[in-house]
Design an enzyme around this catalytic site. Sequence first.
Site, mmCIF file in Angstrom:
data_model
loop_
_atom_site.group_PDB
_atom_site.id
_atom_site.type_symbol
_atom_site.label_atom_id
_atom_site.label_comp_id
_atom_site.label_asym_id
_atom_site.label_seq_id
_atom_site.Cartn_x
_atom_site.Cartn_y
_atom_site.Cartn_z
ATOM 1 N N GLN A 1 40.029 39.791 38.608
ATOM 2 C CA GLN A 1 38.834 39.483 37.800
ATOM 3 C C GLN A 1 38.704 40.537 36.717
ATOM 4 O O GLN A 1 39.421 41.542 36.741
ATOM 5 C CB GLN A 1 37.603 39.494 38.687
ATOM 6 N N GLU B 1 40.341 43.492 42.940
ATOM 7 C CA GLU B 1 40.554 43.744 44.377
ATOM 8 C C GLU B 1 41.907 43.258 44.875
ATOM 9 O O GLU B 1 42.224 43.422 46.061
ATOM 10 C CB GLU B 1 39.424 43.077 45.186
#
Length: 761
Positions: free
Chosen positions: A595, A482
């Site tokens: 991530q 993100e």
Amino acid sequence: MPDALAPTSDPAWLVRHDGYNIVTESAVESRLALSNGFMGMRASRAVSRGPTWAGWLGFIRWASWPRCYIAGLFDTPNTDPPVPALVPVADWSRVRITLDGEPLLAREGQVLASYRTLDMRRGVLLSGWTHRTPAGITVTGTEMRVLSQADRALGLQVLRMSLDRDGVDVHIEASFSMAGVGMEPARLEPDLGAWHTEGNYKSVAMACAPTLRIGDTVVQPARPFPLRWTWYMRSQADQVAELDRIVAVSRGDSPMSDPAPEASDALSRGRSVGWRAILAAHEAAWQDRWAAGGIELDGDDDLQRALNFAVFHLTGAANPDDERVSVGARALTGDAYFGHVFWDTEVYLLPFYTAVWPEAARAMLMYRYHTLPGARAKATGIGCKGALYAWESADTGMETTPDHVVGPDGKLIEVLTGKMEQHIASDVAYAVWCYWRATGDDDFFLSAGAEIILETARFWASRAVLEADGRRHIRHVIGPDEYHEDVDDSAFTNVMARWNIERALECVDRLRARWPDQAAALTKKLDLSEAELADWRDAATRIVTGLDPATGLYEEFEGFHKLEYVDLAAYADRTMPIDVVIGRERTQRTQLVKQADVVALIALLPEAFPDGTAETNFRHYEPRCAHGSSLSAGLHALVAARLGDKDMALRFLRQAAKADLIDNPATAGGIRIAGLGAAWQAVVLGFAGLDLASDIPALSPKLPPEWRRLAFRVQWRGRRIALAMNGSAVQATLEAGEPMPLRIGSTVHTLQPGATVQAAA
Ligand code: BGC
């Protein structure tokens, strides 16, 4: 008989916190929280907590964040932006003690000792304290709290207390703390309360029966108000007063429903057997859950305890009996993310439930089935076909992601995930497929699962647009990383979309071959034509994946390789996420990954990485990952373990499993359950190399040398299998069900009921 209020002696089952510290208190309350999938309760101290009504003042920290939750109880509070949030219900654990007219408050006098211990094996929270008041009276207490695994409507508190002297006027008050309750009272009676939410008229009823005993004598309470019971007595030194409180809870989902009778019935059920029987049934239920889902690890006590912690919270989060709810990002342990359900559930948690508790997995997937209308509406809303699940989902399935938040600098930041993080569609389809393959639950597949897979595939086929280059592109998305928003052709998104479409085509073939009538009914219901199926085939072949065939490397999204490379080693000592350290804008211009993204793809679809390309991609992306999310470490551990990089895998595994066991302010908002699910996956799917989705389940352990023995059970298509391994030696026992094949290493064995196969992987 062992004392019910004393913890087990084995430290592997205990998470203990001593004392009280304002800085860590909220995180401790999350870490030691109890849940049974229907109710959740943070581990706030019950006694001597003091008033908790203080308003939020920015510079004042909450000394405690007592909260009780009921799964699925959402309403939209008056926040900006207004999004549905889990509504806190009355905290039923509160006990006030007054000695000679002076309230016992932790902040006054001297707390000589105090502990809270989660006894994970029994599923109970045990506390104890010794407090010397300003008047010099020493009070000693122990407390046990339970949210029943055997009868989810029931909660239990048992509190024992004694004083060091005779002749003190003792006043004990058990109450329901109403401060912070997000509901309107509808009915308040001496032993029963019912409330409804203001916005959508959902309701909750709580019935309660407290009993105070001194020795064998029951002391009758006064009932000055509804849900408040008080007892007076004159102390005798070392005489123990025991308070037990049974609480029964029920939820009503529509304005017409009255949950009060159900709560009253549950209370009668509890009262008729008494607290010891409630506790015994609860402990027996936990024993079954540990037998089914526990991991035994010899050789690393610290990790064993952390894995127990993971399985404890994973188990507590689920409720196989409620198809209308699923597990939120912080389960029922804290306010962060408002109880919303993300991809965390399907990608990080479902592998655990599917393997060890299929009934719970099914209920969560049925929640997605029931929220298909919301997903269809979201797809239609952006001009697509099929179903696009909400990135953040509450009770109705409508998108509930806030469209802005306040950033660390106090400025508003637009949140784009609700619009752009669309991989959730294939994440749900993935979990459905893996559940169906592993369980063989054809009934679920025919009544719900196939429809989810077809509708999500339909979304992707309409979303992947044919362009002049002859390829189909998926533009303007956010992948798992993100840090990078509004990107084109995210490898994770597109490869998962292609997989989703391919599985949908496979579903159609399988349906037609095995269940022609249902196939015809479903294609009619969905109005699925041959032309549309042809378009799906076209999409599957033309979708851009970002794979460079020459190197085997996927580009995370179009243009990623051209971004600035940042050496994370230079920031190794940072205590804040990298996007806070170097700023959001700069992060977006770099190859820093929030991530597991391409790494998540390796974890989910190993078949998309043949011929050593898993290694190529992992080695490329691992150093670029800043692990800005608790979801990240566990999937890195899983992939590293499969690749045989045991040291790195262990390092990431410890990080994932212990993230909420170490002091970390992020735990304050609730335990980060997805990370715990990923830790389980790292052990079972990574180190043990279990694969349940293929027609022949497989095991290929690559254990760290210090692990003397790893053992766990899984279920597969109606069978229960006990697996134990050390080094590459495997023992597999079919404990229940028909004979089945099991691939150990490269050899396929047949497991016979009751028999154990020994083999080397
Ligand atoms: C992560 C998401 C996750 C969400 C809820 C975010 O920080 O980036 O992947 O779904 O937290 O856990």
